[in-house]
Write an enzyme that holds these catalytic residues in place. Structure first.
Site, PDB file in Angstrom:
ATOM      1  N   THR A 189      -8.054   2.288 -19.722  1.00  0.00           N
ATOM      2  CA  THR A 189      -7.651   1.461 -18.590  1.00  0.00           C
ATOM      3  C   THR A 189      -8.881   1.076 -17.764  1.00  0.00           C
ATOM      4  OG1 THR A 189      -7.329   3.388 -17.177  1.00  0.00           O
ATOM      5  CG2 THR A 189      -5.419   2.628 -18.457  1.00  0.00           C
ATOM      6  N   TYR A 224      -7.301  15.860  -9.030  1.00  0.00           N
ATOM      7  CA  TYR A 224      -6.418  14.975  -9.797  1.00  0.00           C
ATOM      8  C   TYR A 224      -5.321  15.772 -10.492  1.00  0.00           C
ATOM      9  CZ  TYR A 224      -4.939  11.364 -13.080  1.00  0.00           C
ATOM     10  OH  TYR A 224      -4.194  10.461 -13.797  1.00  0.00           O
ATOM     11  N   ASN A 254       4.117   3.997 -10.695  1.00  0.00           N
ATOM     12  CA  ASN A 254       2.881   4.055 -11.473  1.00  0.00           C
ATOM     13  C   ASN A 254       1.615   4.069 -10.632  1.00  0.00           C
ATOM     14  OD1 ASN A 254       1.247   3.537 -14.064  1.00  0.00           O
ATOM     15  ND2 ASN A 254       0.721   1.793 -12.771  1.00  0.00           N
ATOM     16  N   ALA A 268      -6.424   7.328 -21.043  1.00  0.00           N
ATOM     17  CA  ALA A 268      -6.021   5.988 -21.455  1.00  0.00           C
ATOM     18  C   ALA A 268      -7.155   4.995 -21.237  1.00  0.00           C
ATOM     19  CB  ALA A 268      -4.782   5.549 -20.680  1.00  0.00           C
ATOM     20  N   ASP A 280       0.877  -1.180   0.000  1.00  0.00           N
ATOM     21  CA  ASP A 280       0.000   0.000   0.000  1.00  0.00           C
ATOM     22  C   ASP A 280       0.906   1.219   0.000  1.00  0.00           C
ATOM     23  OD1 ASP A 280      -1.710   2.100   0.488  1.00  0.00           O
ATOM     24  OD2 ASP A 280      -2.631   1.228   2.275  1.00  0.00           O
ATOM     25  N   VAL A 281       0.936   1.962  -1.116  1.00  0.00           N
ATOM     26  CA  VAL A 281       1.882   3.076  -1.222  1.00  0.00           C
ATOM     27  C   VAL A 281       1.552   4.222  -0.264  1.00  0.00           C
ATOM     28  CG1 VAL A 281       2.555   2.536  -3.582  1.00  0.00           C
ATOM     29  CG2 VAL A 281       0.670   4.157  -3.169  1.00  0.00           C
TER      30      VAL A 281
END
Length: 254
Positions: A183, A148, A83, A181, A56-57
Site C-alpha cells: 500500500t 501499532y 478502514n 500489504a 477526520d475520524v
C-alpha cells in the site's frame, strides 16, 4: 469475483477509502453492485461511481456530519467498512505519550466514532454488516511495532465485543487481519529505509508466500465478510497474510 452482484441494492460506507486497501474495497463493492460512499481526509481523488466525503475520524463532529451526509445521499446504509488508520514504528521506548494518544485516537476511537454514527442506520437494514481493518500485528509479535500492534490488538477485541453486542440486532461484525500489504503507507516506509530494496526483501521473506499482500486481496476478504452471502459469519477475524500467522515453514532448500 466482480461478475457477481451480491451487493446489488446495498449501500456501503468505507472510511480511509481514497487510497490503498480502502480504495480497492470501495471499487470492488461498487463493481459488485453496491452504492458506495468514501470518507477520507482528502477525498479529492474519489470519482464516480464512488461518492466522496471529507472526514477526520479523530473528530466526532466531522464523522457525524460526514456519515449523515453520506447516508442521506445513499438513501440508507447496509455496510460499514472501518478502514481508516495510521501506522507507527518503534518499541515502547520510542513513541512519546502524545504519539500513543494520536495513534489510538485514530486507529481505535476512529472506528468507535464511525460505528457510533452508523449504527442507527444499520439497524434499519436487513443485511447489516461492519468490517474492521485489523492486522497481523494483533496476533503476532512484530519487532518495532509496539504502538501499532497495541492499537490493532484493541481493534481485534473491539470487533469481538461489537459482534456480541449487535448480533441480536441483525448486525454482523467481523475484521480482516492483513499481513504486510503493498500500500502507499508501506511504500513510504520502504522509501524512508536506508536500503529500500533490502527492506522490501525482508518484508516479503517473512510471509510464507514470499510476497507482500495486495490491496485487492484484502478487499476481496472484506467483501466476503460484508456480503449477504456470509450471513452466518460474525465475530470472525479473517487472516489475509500469506500464511504468516499460521504456517511455520522450514528454511528454503531444507
Amino acid at each position: 469475483m466482480t461478475d457477481t452482484h451480491d451487493f446489488a441494492g446495498l449501500k456501503a460506507l468505507v472510511t480511509g477509502g481514497a487510497s490503498g486497501i480502502g480504495r480497492a474495497t470501495a471499487e470492488l463493492l461498487a463493481a459488485r453492485g453496491a452504492q458506495v460512499a468514501v470518507l477520507d481526509l482528502d477525498p479529492s481523488s474519489v470519482d464516480k461511481p464512488l461518492l466522496g466525503y471529507q472526514a477526520d475520524v479523530s473528530d466526532a463532529t466531522s464523522v457525524r456530519q460526514a456519515v449523515a451526509a453520506a447516508v442521506a445521499d445513499l438513501g440508507g446504509l447496509d455496510v460499514l467498512v472501518n478502514n481508516a488508520g495510521i501506522g507507527a514504528q518503534g518499541t515502547v521506548e520510542d513513541n512519546d505519550d502524545a504519539e500513543w494518544h494520536r495513534v489510538l485516537d485514530v486507529n481505535v476511537l476512529g472506528m468507535v466514532r464511525t460505528a457510533r454514527a452508523a449504527l442507527p442506520h444499520l439497524r434499519e437494514s436487513a443485511h447489516a454488516a461492519i468490517v474492521n481493518t485489523c492486522s497481523i500485528a494483533a496476533t503476532a509479535g512484530l519487532p518495532q511495532r509496539a504502538l501499532y500492534s497495541a492499537s490493532k490488538g484493541a481493534v481485534l477485541s473491539l470487533t469481538l465485543a461489537m459482534a456480541a453486542d449487535h448480533v441480536r440486532e441483525g448486525i454482523r461484525v467481523n475484521c480482516v487481519n492483513p499481513g504486510t500489504a503493498d500500500t502507499p503507507w508501506v511504500g513510504r516506509l520502504l522509501d524512508a529505509a536506508a536500503d529500500p530494496a533490502a527492506e522490501r526483501a525482508a518484508l516479503e521473506a517473512r510471509q510464507p508466500t514470499g510476497r507482500l499482500v495486495s490491496a485487492a486481496e484484502v478487499a476481496g476478504a472484506i467483501a466476503y465478510l460484508a456480503s449477504p452471502l456470509s450471513g452466518a459469519t460474525t465475530g470472525t477475524a479473517l487472516a489475509v497474510d500469506g500464511g504468516m500467522q499460521g504456517l511455520r515453514l522450514r528454511p528454503a532448500g531444507q
